[in-house]
Enzyme design. Structure first.
Site, PDB file in Angstrom:
ATOM      1  N   GLN A   1     -23.889  58.016   7.524  1.00  7.69           N
ATOM      2  CA  GLN A   1     -23.349  59.302   7.086  1.00  7.69           C
ATOM      3  C   GLN A   1     -21.846  59.424   7.309  1.00  7.69           C
ATOM      4  O   GLN A   1     -21.250  60.438   6.960  1.00  7.69           O
ATOM      5  CB  GLN A   1     -24.065  60.452   7.812  1.00  7.69           C
ATOM      6  CG  GLN A   1     -25.534  60.585   7.493  1.00  7.69           C
ATOM      7  CD  GLN A   1     -25.783  60.920   6.031  1.00  7.69           C
ATOM      8  OE1 GLN A   1     -24.910  61.406   5.325  1.00  7.69           O
ATOM      9  NE2 GLN A   1     -26.997  60.657   5.571  1.00  7.69           N
TER      10      GLN A   1
ATOM     11  N   CYS B   1     -36.175  62.524   7.810  1.00  6.87           N
ATOM     12  CA  CYS B   1     -36.401  61.272   8.535  1.00  6.87           C
ATOM     13  C   CYS B   1     -35.875  61.360   9.961  1.00  6.87           C
ATOM     14  O   CYS B   1     -35.381  60.377  10.517  1.00  6.87           O
ATOM     15  CB  CYS B   1     -35.767  60.075   7.837  1.00  6.87           C
ATOM     16  SG  CYS B   1     -36.474  59.737   6.246  1.00  6.87           S
TER      17      CYS B   1
ATOM     18  N   HIS C   1     -31.768  58.922  13.043  1.00  6.01           N
ATOM     19  CA  HIS C   1     -32.603  58.757  11.857  1.00  6.01           C
ATOM     20  C   HIS C   1     -33.705  57.756  12.221  1.00  6.01           C
ATOM     21  O   HIS C   1     -33.484  56.873  13.053  1.00  6.01           O
ATOM     22  CB  HIS C   1     -31.713  58.179  10.750  1.00  6.01           C
ATOM     23  CG  HIS C   1     -32.342  58.077   9.398  1.00  6.01           C
ATOM     24  ND1 HIS C   1     -33.180  57.050   9.049  1.00  6.01           N
ATOM     25  CD2 HIS C   1     -32.241  58.868   8.314  1.00  6.01           C
ATOM     26  CE1 HIS C   1     -33.563  57.218   7.792  1.00  6.01           C
ATOM     27  NE2 HIS C   1     -33.018  58.310   7.323  1.00  6.01           N
TER      28      HIS C   1
ATOM     29  N   ASP D   1     -24.699  53.588  13.870  1.00 11.19           N
ATOM     30  CA  ASP D   1     -25.287  53.852  12.554  1.00 11.19           C
ATOM     31  C   ASP D   1     -24.291  54.733  11.807  1.00 11.19           C
ATOM     32  O   ASP D   1     -24.163  55.922  12.082  1.00 11.19           O
ATOM     33  CB  ASP D   1     -26.632  54.564  12.738  1.00 11.19           C
ATOM     34  CG  ASP D   1     -27.207  55.081  11.419  1.00 11.19           C
ATOM     35  OD1 ASP D   1     -26.518  54.994  10.391  1.00 11.19           O
ATOM     36  OD2 ASP D   1     -28.349  55.578  11.434  1.00 11.19           O
TER      37      ASP D   1
ATOM     38  N   LYS E   1     -24.722  55.797  -0.214  1.00 10.39           N
ATOM     39  CA  LYS E   1     -24.291  57.109   0.296  1.00 10.39           C
ATOM     40  C   LYS E   1     -22.782  57.282   0.185  1.00 10.39           C
ATOM     41  O   LYS E   1     -22.226  58.300   0.589  1.00 10.39           O
ATOM     42  CB  LYS E   1     -24.722  57.266   1.756  1.00 10.39           C
ATOM     43  CG  LYS E   1     -26.239  57.353   1.918  1.00 10.39           C
ATOM     44  CD  LYS E   1     -26.615  57.572   3.352  1.00 10.39           C
ATOM     45  CE  LYS E   1     -28.075  57.284   3.635  1.00 10.39           C
ATOM     46  NZ  LYS E   1     -28.996  58.322   3.161  1.00 10.39           N
TER      47      LYS E   1
END
Ligand SMILES: Cc1ncc(COP(=O)(O)O)c(C=O)c1O
Lengths: 143, 405
Positions: B202, B363, B122, B199, B225
């Site tokens: 998600q 993104c 991202h 990261d 999220k």
């Protein structure tokens, strides 16, 4: 034809549709029938930023009137820009700058007007008005 | 049994009409809807507890401080961090990564060094590193991906070297749904004493995270999220790294002693939490975690995978539709394109049918460049989506396709 008159024409065309599918089909058909833009204008210098799909817009000035041509890789966007061209092409810079374009709201396209909307009707309109302003400035400098 | 009807009742925002259609919300990778318990936690905080923390001697301040520190513990336990002071509150994944890129950059990156990321990051796991690299003449290296959306894992060995100072990898790709083999990557990097940042934006809503088992050095995620409010996120960092990094921002709360000559910094985690924190949303994040725990991450995961499987099979039957991202290990994200139709056109028609999806580059422009496409349509699932919603979604695509062809 005057801008308001063309707007009225479009509004009455859209009044025939009672559901959104017919309306969008009309926009799509309109997109398909839009005069193709000269390939040499389909470059990044003619791209309108702020749209998720690509929109190329080009304008020429002839005998006091501005003529727009445009294309997009998305068909709904192309239909919308086609409607704008139908209203604003072959008009004087002053009339384009002044145009309120109430038809957008009346035919129910205002949901595309939000500045963050992916198909960026706002960016297209802004760019067309900027062209008008530029030609007007140029004209006054030449006089 | 997975009581989907009861679960859906917990989410007020799901029960509304959009253009006269019941809302079908499939944009969960962008942000999830919030359960009532999270919304009530915010109300309760602002109705009864609101005050500035760590500073006041008074009753409310003590109460809010205790609640906030308890929230930190809840998060610590959820990701199985060793210490609660390894949990840093931030605004979200973006800020967490910026913090590490900036502080780590200042301390450890020199001219000629390298930072290793992947081709499926991202933008928020690309740009902060680019900024750090530009400042210090460090090079950004990229692990490539294969056509099916999996990392070319064997290339890592070639790319890791003495020059590599840190590796930053997404756990799950927001554009492709790929679950990366981060454990393996971390192991490879650690063999050369290189720290790894993950990261996890998600990942948290879908799979159980155990930062000690993963042995990652930094792990970043966003509350919004994972059913929590917007505006709060987490940076997990191993104590040893957080101790070594210089502060990111200066201000109140993060200091021990200030004179005009020299300021000494507060201990962890406060060293990285300058200014008045976002207490209410922090409590909301803890509430969201408790909510997910009552359903059970294992149950959530297997339910979402059955949604993914069902949707993938149905979508594949649509002529001209191509799924972008077909890794063996995937989370509940499906990106696709349809031949000769622009993604934004499909999104516009689906919207009119009350179906919320994301269209565009998500993104992650480098991924779109890799596949040479302008973008995709992306449907992403959450614990409250249903099989009927997928049916509606698929019918919607067929309708859109008919109109647009
Ligand atoms: C993989 C990934 N990383 C980072 C981010 C950025 O998260 P946030 O905007 O919450 O900081 C996102 C959100 O879209 C994401 O999907």
């Amino acid at each position: 034809m005057k801008i308001e008159k063309i707007e009225k024409e479009i509004i009455s065309e859209f009044e025939n549709f009672d559901d959104w599918i017919d309306k969008y089909n009309h926009i799509i058909e309109f997109g398909k029938s839009l005069q193709p833009i000269d390939e040499k204008y389909k470059t990044d210098s003619y791209v309108i930023t702020g749209c998720q799909s690509k929109v190329w817009l080009h304008a020429t000035f002839n005998e006091g009137k501005i003529f727009f041509e445009a294309d997009s890789d998305a068909i709904i966007t192309k239909g919308i820009v086609g409607l704008l061209i139908r209203v604003l092409s072959n008009q004087s810079p002053d009339d384009i700058i002044k145009a309120k374009l109430e038809f957008i709201e009346k035919v129910g396209l205002h949901e595309h007007l939000s500045p963050t909307r992916s198909n960026g009707l706002t960016s297209m309109l802004k760019q067309m008005k900027l062209y008008a302003l530029a030609f007007k400035t140029k004209l006054s400098q030449n006089q | 049994m997975y009581n989907i009807n009861a679960i859906r009742l917990d989410f007020p925002a799901l029960h509304q009409q959009v253009y006269n259609h019941p809302l079908v919300y499939l944009d969960n990778a962008a942000t999830t809807q919030k359960p009532k318990i999270v919304i009530d936690t915010l109300l309760e905080y602002y109705n009864k507890q609101n005050s500035n923390i760590h500073r006041g001697v008074h009753y409310l301040s003590q109460q809010a401080t205790t609640a906030y520190e308890e929230a930190r513990k809840t998060i610590q336990i959820f990701i199985n961090a060793e210490h609660s002071h390894e949990i840093i509150f931030t605004r979200g994944t973006t800020e967490s990564i910026n913090l590490v890129a900036s502080s780590f950059g200042k301390q450890f990156l020199k001219a000629g060094d390298e930072v290793l990321i992947t081709a499926m990051e991202h933008h928020s796991n690309i740009v902060p590193w680019q900024l750090a690299c530009e400042e210090r003449q460090t090079k950004l290296k990229v692990i490539p991906i294969a056509n099916n959306g999996e990392l070319l894992i064997n290339d890592i060995d070639k790319l890791l070297s003495k020059k590599t100072k840190i590796v930053a990898v997404t756990h799950i790709s927001n554009a492709l749904g790929t679950i990366n083999p981060i454990k393996e990557i971390i192991k490879k990097a650690h063999q050369q004493n290189i720290p790894v940042l993950i990261d996890g934006a998600q990942a948290l809503p879908h799979i159980k995270i155990d930062v000690q088992e993963l042995d990652c050095d930094f792990y970043c995620f966003s509350g919004h999220k994972m059913y929590a409010p917007m505006g709060v996120g987490i940076l997990y960092g191993k104590e040893k790294w957080l101790e070594e990094l210089p502060p990111y921002q200066g201000g109140g709360e993060m200091i021990e002693n200030v004179t005009f000559d020299k300021t000494t910094y507060n201990e962890l985690p406060y060293k990285f939490e300058a200014g008045t924190p976002n207490v209410g949303d922090g409590l909301g994040l803890a509430a969201a975690i408790k909510y997910m725990n009552t359903i059970g991450l294992g149950n959530i995961n297997s339910y979402e995978l059955s949604l993914l499987d069902y949707a993938t099979k149905k979508l594949k039957k649509i002529e001209g539709l191509r799924i972008i991202g077909e890794a063996h290990e995937k989370a509940g994200v499906i990106s696709f394109i349809i031949k000769n139709i622009h993604p934004s056109d499909i999104g516009t028609i689906l919207d009119k049918l009350g179906i919320a999806v994301r269209t565009g580059h998500h993104c992650a422009q480098p991924i779109m460049d890799f596949y040479k496409i302008p973008g995709t349509v992306r449907a992403s699932f959450a614990l409250y989506n249903t099989f009927e919603e997928i049916d509606i979604f698929v019918e919607g695509i067929i309708k859109a396709k008919k109109m647009l062809e």
